[in-house]
Design a protein around this motif. Structure first.
Motif, mmCIF file in Angstrom:
data_model
loop_
_atom_site.group_PDB
_atom_site.id
_atom_site.type_symbol
_atom_site.label_atom_id
_atom_site.label_comp_id
_atom_site.label_asym_id
_atom_site.label_seq_id
_atom_site.Cartn_x
_atom_site.Cartn_y
_atom_site.Cartn_z
ATOM 1 N N VAL A 161 1.007 -0.842 -0.012
ATOM 2 C CA VAL A 161 -0.026 -0.019 -0.363
ATOM 3 C C VAL A 161 1.085 0.935 -0.042
ATOM 4 C CG1 VAL A 161 -1.711 0.843 1.307
ATOM 5 C CG2 VAL A 161 -2.028 -1.552 1.543
ATOM 6 N N GLU A 162 0.484 1.399 -1.399
ATOM 7 C CA GLU A 162 2.325 3.041 -1.470
ATOM 8 C C GLU A 162 1.746 3.976 -2.020
ATOM 9 O OE1 GLU A 162 5.319 0.592 -2.065
ATOM 10 O OE2 GLU A 162 5.241 0.667 -4.793
ATOM 11 N N GLN A 163 2.389 5.322 -2.754
ATOM 12 C CA GLN A 163 1.189 6.150 -3.506
ATOM 13 C C GLN A 163 1.650 5.876 -5.122
ATOM 14 O OE1 GLN A 163 3.534 8.384 -5.234
ATOM 15 N NE2 GLN A 163 5.464 7.192 -4.408
ATOM 16 N N HIS A 164 0.864 5.693 -5.683
ATOM 17 C CA HIS A 164 0.567 5.892 -7.270
ATOM 18 C C HIS A 164 1.100 7.213 -7.476
ATOM 19 C CE1 HIS A 164 1.730 1.367 -5.690
ATOM 20 N NE2 HIS A 164 1.861 0.910 -7.273
ATOM 21 N N GLY A 165 1.102 8.414 -7.680
ATOM 22 C CA GLY A 165 0.925 9.281 -8.356
ATOM 23 C C GLY A 165 -0.920 10.004 -7.593
ATOM 24 N N GLY A 212 -3.832 1.368 -3.102
ATOM 25 C CA GLY A 212 -3.812 -0.309 -3.296
ATOM 26 C C GLY A 212 -2.942 -1.197 -4.833
ATOM 27 N N THR A 213 -2.492 -0.043 -5.924
ATOM 28 C CA THR A 213 -2.375 -0.189 -7.458
ATOM 29 C C THR A 213 -1.762 -2.437 -6.918
ATOM 30 O OG1 THR A 213 -2.283 1.449 -7.869
ATOM 31 C CG2 THR A 213 -0.899 -0.788 -8.831
ATOM 32 N N ASP A 214 -0.007 -2.065 -6.513
ATOM 33 C CA ASP A 214 0.172 -3.415 -6.443
ATOM 34 C C ASP A 214 -0.271 -4.809 -6.235
ATOM 35 O OD1 ASP A 214 2.817 -1.123 -6.598
ATOM 36 O OD2 ASP A 214 3.477 -2.612 -5.625
ATOM 37 N N THR A 215 -1.653 -4.820 -4.833
ATOM 38 C CA THR A 215 -2.256 -5.095 -3.911
ATOM 39 C C THR A 215 -3.269 -6.206 -5.202
ATOM 40 O OG1 THR A 215 -1.961 -4.363 -2.387
ATOM 41 C CG2 THR A 215 -4.062 -5.891 -2.078
ATOM 42 N N ASN A 251 4.803 -12.161 -5.769
ATOM 43 C CA ASN A 251 4.920 -10.680 -6.000
ATOM 44 C C ASN A 251 4.841 -9.436 -7.089
ATOM 45 O OD1 ASN A 251 5.878 -9.219 -3.847
ATOM 46 N ND2 ASN A 251 8.124 -8.929 -4.575
ATOM 47 N N TRP A 252 4.281 -8.773 -7.149
ATOM 48 C CA TRP A 252 4.059 -7.139 -7.605
ATOM 49 C C TRP A 252 4.792 -6.375 -6.909
ATOM 50 C CZ3 TRP A 252 2.447 -7.185 -12.720
ATOM 51 C CH2 TRP A 252 2.280 -5.605 -12.739
ATOM 52 N N HIS A 253 5.611 -6.650 -5.755
ATOM 53 C CA HIS A 253 6.203 -4.843 -5.167
ATOM 54 C C HIS A 253 7.518 -5.802 -4.811
ATOM 55 C CE1 HIS A 253 7.299 -2.161 -2.450
ATOM 56 N NE2 HIS A 253 7.068 -2.649 -1.330
ATOM 57 N N THR A 274 8.043 0.591 -15.129
ATOM 58 C CA THR A 274 8.158 2.052 -13.610
ATOM 59 C C THR A 274 7.383 2.494 -12.766
ATOM 60 O OG1 THR A 274 7.114 3.761 -15.105
ATOM 61 C CG2 THR A 274 8.339 2.736 -15.583
ATOM 62 N N HIS A 275 7.228 2.985 -11.681
ATOM 63 C CA HIS A 275 6.542 3.179 -10.758
ATOM 64 C C HIS A 275 5.179 3.742 -11.365
ATOM 65 C CE1 HIS A 275 5.094 2.963 -6.627
ATOM 66 N NE2 HIS A 275 4.989 3.738 -6.720
ATOM 67 N N GLY A 276 4.313 3.633 -11.684
ATOM 68 C CA GLY A 276 2.646 4.257 -11.459
ATOM 69 C C GLY A 276 2.592 4.840 -13.093
ATOM 70 N N ILE A 310 2.165 0.173 -17.430
ATOM 71 C CA ILE A 310 2.126 -1.760 -16.522
ATOM 72 C C ILE A 310 1.642 -1.630 -15.818
ATOM 73 C CG2 ILE A 310 3.384 -3.793 -15.985
ATOM 74 C CD1 ILE A 310 5.670 -3.423 -18.046
ATOM 75 N N GLU A 311 1.832 -1.089 -14.624
ATOM 76 C CA GLU A 311 1.160 -1.001 -13.332
ATOM 77 C C GLU A 311 -0.152 -0.105 -13.631
ATOM 78 O OE1 GLU A 311 3.293 -1.254 -9.084
ATOM 79 O OE2 GLU A 311 3.334 1.302 -10.420
ATOM 80 N N ALA A 312 -0.723 0.529 -14.660
ATOM 81 C CA ALA A 312 -1.891 1.125 -15.172
ATOM 82 C C ALA A 312 -3.222 -0.022 -15.791
ATOM 83 C CB ALA A 312 -2.469 2.821 -15.503
HETATM 84 ZN ZN LIG Z 1 3.513 -0.374 -7.494
#
Ligand SMILES: [Zn+2]
Length: 267
Positions: free
Chosen positions: A32-36, A42-45, A112-114, A157-159, A162-164
């Motif tokens: 659980v972390e900022q993603h812009g 919760g993106t990674d979760t 794992n995604w993080h 990349t973070h945010g 791929i994450e979107a």
């Molecule tokens: Zn992420």
């Protein structure tokens, strides 16, 4: 036929029968972390859960409740981040999985995604195998995504895209591409990501601002739910194929017990 592969959606008899049928559990590991301004914390979760479920359908397994939080001191400069210490995290992972081993689970696939979880998961995985007898495979699903989609999505990349896509595949209402303000510098971000992802040299970075001043970088503006669903299918197919093969190889060299032969790929 199970109505869902999520452990918490099922009843006790469903779970007891499934452990007998195929003793495979999948533990999604996220953060659980900022993603812009455009992606949920919760993106990674979400990514780990939805991929975990798709893999479970293909391998006939159950998806355990994902770890509620991850290890992410990297993102603490920004509100929207909650982190565990590695010690706490490893205990949550181990105690969750040991509970299933006591009920008959034999195979454990940690999905794992993080990246911040990798070191802790490695230690927990060792113990789950050596102390608790589980056959364990950890899959860094974010790197599988990078291998399959990095070229067309401007890297992992973070945010970024791929994450979107990973969130769009399952929870499109939580993605706000209209709120993208500005990405941090791409060439600096890629340079620092490369620096921290080499196998031989492993620097410790203070926090995400060493990579991306705004907390994120990438090009998610063209991500769509349709492309997200395709990415999900491709990643789940690849992981199910490779993981099934690796579990069979582990059985061959480690002398899998008779009941382990139940492991199979559904389609
Ligand atoms: Zn992420």
């Amino acid at each position: 036929m199970l109505p869902s592969r999520y452990f918490i959606d099922l009843t006790q008899p469903d779970i007891a029968a499934q452990f007998k049928n195929n003793p495979l559990v999948i533990l999604p590991a996220g953060s659980v972390e900022q993603h812009g301004p455009h992606l949920p914390t919760g993106t990674d979760t979400f990514a780990a859960n939805v991929i975990g479920h798709a893999v479970a359908e293909r391998m006939d397994g159950l998806v355990l409740p994902s770890t509620p939080l991850g290890v992410t001191p990297m993102h603490m400069p920004f509100e929207g981040t909650l982190t565990l210490t590695p010690d706490t995290y490893m205990r949550v992972v181990k105690e969750t999985c040991v509970s299933t081993a006591r009920h008959g689970a034999k195979y454990l696939l940690i999905l794992n995604w993080h990246e911040g979880n990798i070191a802790s998961l490695a230690i927990a995985a060792e113990s789950l195998h050596r102390d608790h007898g589980m056959t364990v495979l950890t899959v860094q699903a974010c790197y599988v995504a990078e291998e399959l989609y990095g070229k067309t999505c401007n890297g992992l990349t973070h945010g970024g895209e791929i994450e979107a896509l990973a969130v769009l595949a399952d929870r499109p209402n939580l993605v706000h591409l209209d709120r993208i303000d500005y990405s941090s510098d791409h060439s600096h971000g890629h340079k620092m990501d490369k620096l921290r992802r080499t196998r031989s040299y492993q620097p410790v970075l203070t926090d995400i601002r060493s990579i991306a001043q705004t907390g994120w970088f990438g090009s998610p503006q063209h991500a769509t739910a349709e492309k997200g669903k395709k990415m999900l299918t491709d990643i789940a197919d690849a992981i199910a194929r490779e993981a099934t093969d690796i579990f069979h190889q582990l059985d061959a060299v480690q002398g899998g017990a008779a009941e382990l032969r139940h492991l199979r790929q559904v389609k």
